[in-house]
Design an enzyme around this catalytic site. Structure first.
Site, PDB file in Angstrom:
ATOM      1  N   HIS A 304       0.995  -1.610   0.447  1.00 37.68           N
ATOM      2  CA  HIS A 304       0.320   0.667   0.278  1.00 37.68           C
ATOM      3  C   HIS A 304       1.155   1.588   0.412  1.00 37.68           C
ATOM      4  CE1 HIS A 304       0.242   0.887   4.840  1.00 37.68           C
ATOM      5  NE2 HIS A 304       0.323   0.023   4.780  1.00 37.68           N
ATOM      6  N   ASP A 316       6.474   0.798   7.362  1.00 34.98           N
ATOM      7  CA  ASP A 316       4.580   0.970   6.733  1.00 34.98           C
ATOM      8  C   ASP A 316       4.000   1.918   5.756  1.00 34.98           C
ATOM      9  OD1 ASP A 316       2.036  -0.275   6.680  1.00 34.98           O
ATOM     10  OD2 ASP A 316       1.376   0.373   8.762  1.00 34.98           O
ATOM     11  N   GLU A 349      -5.048   2.379   2.579  1.00 34.94           N
ATOM     12  CA  GLU A 349      -5.246   0.595   2.998  1.00 34.94           C
ATOM     13  C   GLU A 349      -5.625   1.222   5.098  1.00 34.94           C
ATOM     14  OE1 GLU A 349      -3.850  -2.278   6.287  1.00 34.94           O
ATOM     15  OE2 GLU A 349      -3.103  -0.397   6.000  1.00 34.94           O
ATOM     16  N   GLU A 350      -4.660   2.143   4.989  1.00 28.52           N
ATOM     17  CA  GLU A 350      -4.969   2.394   6.569  1.00 28.52           C
ATOM     18  C   GLU A 350      -5.324   3.153   7.164  1.00 28.52           C
ATOM     19  OE1 GLU A 350      -2.549   1.596   8.591  1.00 28.52           O
ATOM     20  OE2 GLU A 350      -0.562   1.443   7.069  1.00 28.52           O
ATOM     21  N   ASP A 378       3.280  -6.515   3.067  1.00 26.61           N
ATOM     22  CA  ASP A 378       2.884  -5.209   4.450  1.00 26.61           C
ATOM     23  C   ASP A 378       3.663  -5.799   5.904  1.00 26.61           C
ATOM     24  OD1 ASP A 378       1.645  -2.675   5.292  1.00 26.61           O
ATOM     25  OD2 ASP A 378      -0.541  -3.480   5.015  1.00 26.61           O
ATOM     26  N   HIS A 449       2.943   3.289  13.134  1.00 29.06           N
ATOM     27  CA  HIS A 449       2.525   3.771  13.338  1.00 29.06           C
ATOM     28  C   HIS A 449       2.695   4.826  13.868  1.00 29.06           C
ATOM     29  CE1 HIS A 449      -1.242   1.103  11.588  1.00 29.06           C
ATOM     30  NE2 HIS A 449      -0.490   0.897  11.169  1.00 29.06           N
TER      31      HIS A 449
END
Ligand SMILES: [Zn+2]
Length: 496
Positions: A304, A316, A349-350, A378, A449
């Site tokens: 992503h 990420d 995606e997130e 991922d 994140h």
């Protein structure tokens, strides 16, 4: 995530031109050689390697080139330095779409294009958490993605701790009413990332359960394995009713737990002012290596393109983008495989998963039937160590040659079923076989994140090894004699 081997119950985790910017140095890409029409020896069951038997030359060449290349790392560096954070709707997201188009074209891929995706547009605001009694403490907090806001002046309320889903469900509504719920479950460090899968339901569903109990807001112990004072964001469910929800850094959550364990009455002041704006346009970006015999059949390698806003989204999922692009670069250096290989960099995606849904909707059931397998990168940039699949009963025998091809890379065949990445859930629902190249996720959840998600966390040799494994798998499946069947009906429901 993402994402992979992660066991999650009900989790969605998760008009751009090619405008070159003069200030950005071009990415150095090795050109693709002209198409070779004569495929010397396709990879079939006859070409099984054993420790005593050399690898088929095409596979050996892919692995050699991968391990002597820093392209995967360079893709991540270029993406993250050029685009920065890539939250859906941000300027960074638009820059990333332009970057992906530019990069795929420079790789010489066919059918390079964007696919329009309409997606949720959420923006972060002020985020402050203070313990105001019994002792003043400033805490490190960040809003969960898609959270609603507190009033601008914040809320002040007593804190009630819950340590399990059962405890939350049993919570006396009279006690919960008007309070700030503190969800306190630790994320276990595991190699395959399943510790995150066990904890992340707290981020996804607990806020709405607390809302139904009448709570004013929820703060949780970050779903992460570090002890930095950096909170981990990540999406929360938008199921109504919604209350403001934020993550505390792990050290702050541990202090809050200690105060409450001493039976102190703790009062917190919490201010979170994120906004949800009207849906915004973003894109999936894709390109292909056309197959030499069955160009309409597709092996999909995905990652992503979007990221959270706190860091630069290097692990990420910049790392996955690097692996996916390196996979097609490596395969493109040789004769094309029988089937087409399509790289898809998904949007959103997130914060909604709209890219994966749009892709599956647009290809439909008939298009999905032409997808022989789908793989998503991922779970960061660390080394690959295992291979899992979820497909028809014929697949295990078909994939036997991969055991030998992956041996030199230290990647073993796993008996665990693949889950598929978050963006692939809608394809899995249509029966497309899922393949997971499991990477070492031991340290992934220290970083992901958070503001610490930056390129210095990636080891160029580790991501090169992971790329070698992904390219070996994608190339081999694109060359198989038969296909891998379809995911049985009973296993089509994605855990995402
Ligand atoms: Zn991810």
């Amino acid at each position: 995530m993402a994402h992979h081997q992660i066991q999650v119950a009900a989790l969605l985790l998760a008009a751009c031109g090619s405008g070159d910017r003069a200030s950005v140095p071009p990415l150095q890409i090795l050109p693709m050689p002209p198409t070779v029409t004569h495929v010397e020896s396709a990879i079939g069951t006859e070409a099984q390697a054993t420790p005593d038997k050399p690898l088929p030359e095409a596979i050996a060449r892919i692995q050699r080139d991968a391990l002597h290349s820093s392209h995967a790392f360079e893709f991540v560096r270029s993406l993250t330095d050029d685009s920065g954070p890539r939250l859906t709707g941000s300027d960074g997201d638009k820059r990333a779409v332009a970057w992906a188009l530019r990069t795929m074209k420079s790789l010489g891929l066919a059918n390079v294009r964007t696919e329009k995706v309409m997606a949720p547009h959420w923006v972060r605001g002020v985020e402050l958490a203070d313990i105001v009694a019994p002792v003043a403490h400033q805490l490190k907090v960040t809003a969960l993605g898609r959270s609603v806001a507190t009033p601008a002046a914040g809320v002040t309320a007593e804190v009630i701790e819950v340590d399990s889903l059962e405890e939350l469900k049993k919570l006396d509504h009279k006690l919960a009413r008007g309070k700030i719920i503190f969800a306190n479950m630790a994320t276990k460090r595991t190699k395959d990332g399943h510790g995150y899968g066990e904890a992340v339901g707290m981020r996804w569903v607990w806020p709405s359960i607390a809302a139904k109990a009448g709570a004013r807001a929820l703060v949780l112990r970050s779903c992460g394995t570090d002890h930095d004072r950096l909170p981990h964001t990540g999406a929360t469910s938008t199921e109504k009713p919604q209350i403001p929800a934020g993550a505390l850094s792990v050290p702050d959550a541990e202090m809050l737990h200690r105060l409450l364990a001493e039976r102190k009455v703790v009062t917190m002041h919490l201010t979170l002012t994120p906004k949800t704006l009207p849906d915004v346009e973003t894109a999936n970006v894709m390109g292909e290596i056309r197959g030499s015999e069955k160009p309409d059949e597709v092996v999909l390698i995905g990652a992503h393109l979007d990221s959270w806003d706190l860091g630069t989204g290097a692990i990420d999922d910049g790392a996955g983008v690097g692996i996916a692009l390196e996979t097609v670069r490596l395969i493109g250096l040789g004769a094309p495989p029988r089937r087409s290989v399509r790289v898809v960099l998904f949007g959103n995606e997130e914060s909604g998963g709209a890219g994966g849904k749009a892709y599956a909707r647009n290809i439909g059931a008939a298009g999905a039937d032409r997808h022989v397998a789908a793989i998503e990168a991922d779970l960061g940039g660390d080394r690959a160590f295992e291979l899992q699949h979820l497909a028809g009963p014929e697949a295990s025998a078909k994939l036997v040659p991969l055991a030998a091809y992956l041996l030199p890379l230290g990647v073993a065949m796993s008996q665990q079923a693949a889950g598929g990445g978050a963006d692939l859930g809608p394809l899995r629902a249509l029966g497309v076989p899922m393949i997971d190249v499991g990477q070492d996720g031991t340290h992934y959840f220290d970083i992901h994140h958070t503001a610490n998600d930056t390129i210095d966390k990636i080891d160029a040799s580790a991501i090169a090894q992971a790329s070698a494994a992904f390219a070996t798998v994608v190339y081999t499946i694109a060359n198989l004699e038969g296909d891998l069947g379809r995911v049985p009906d009973a296993k089509r429901k994605s855990r995402w």
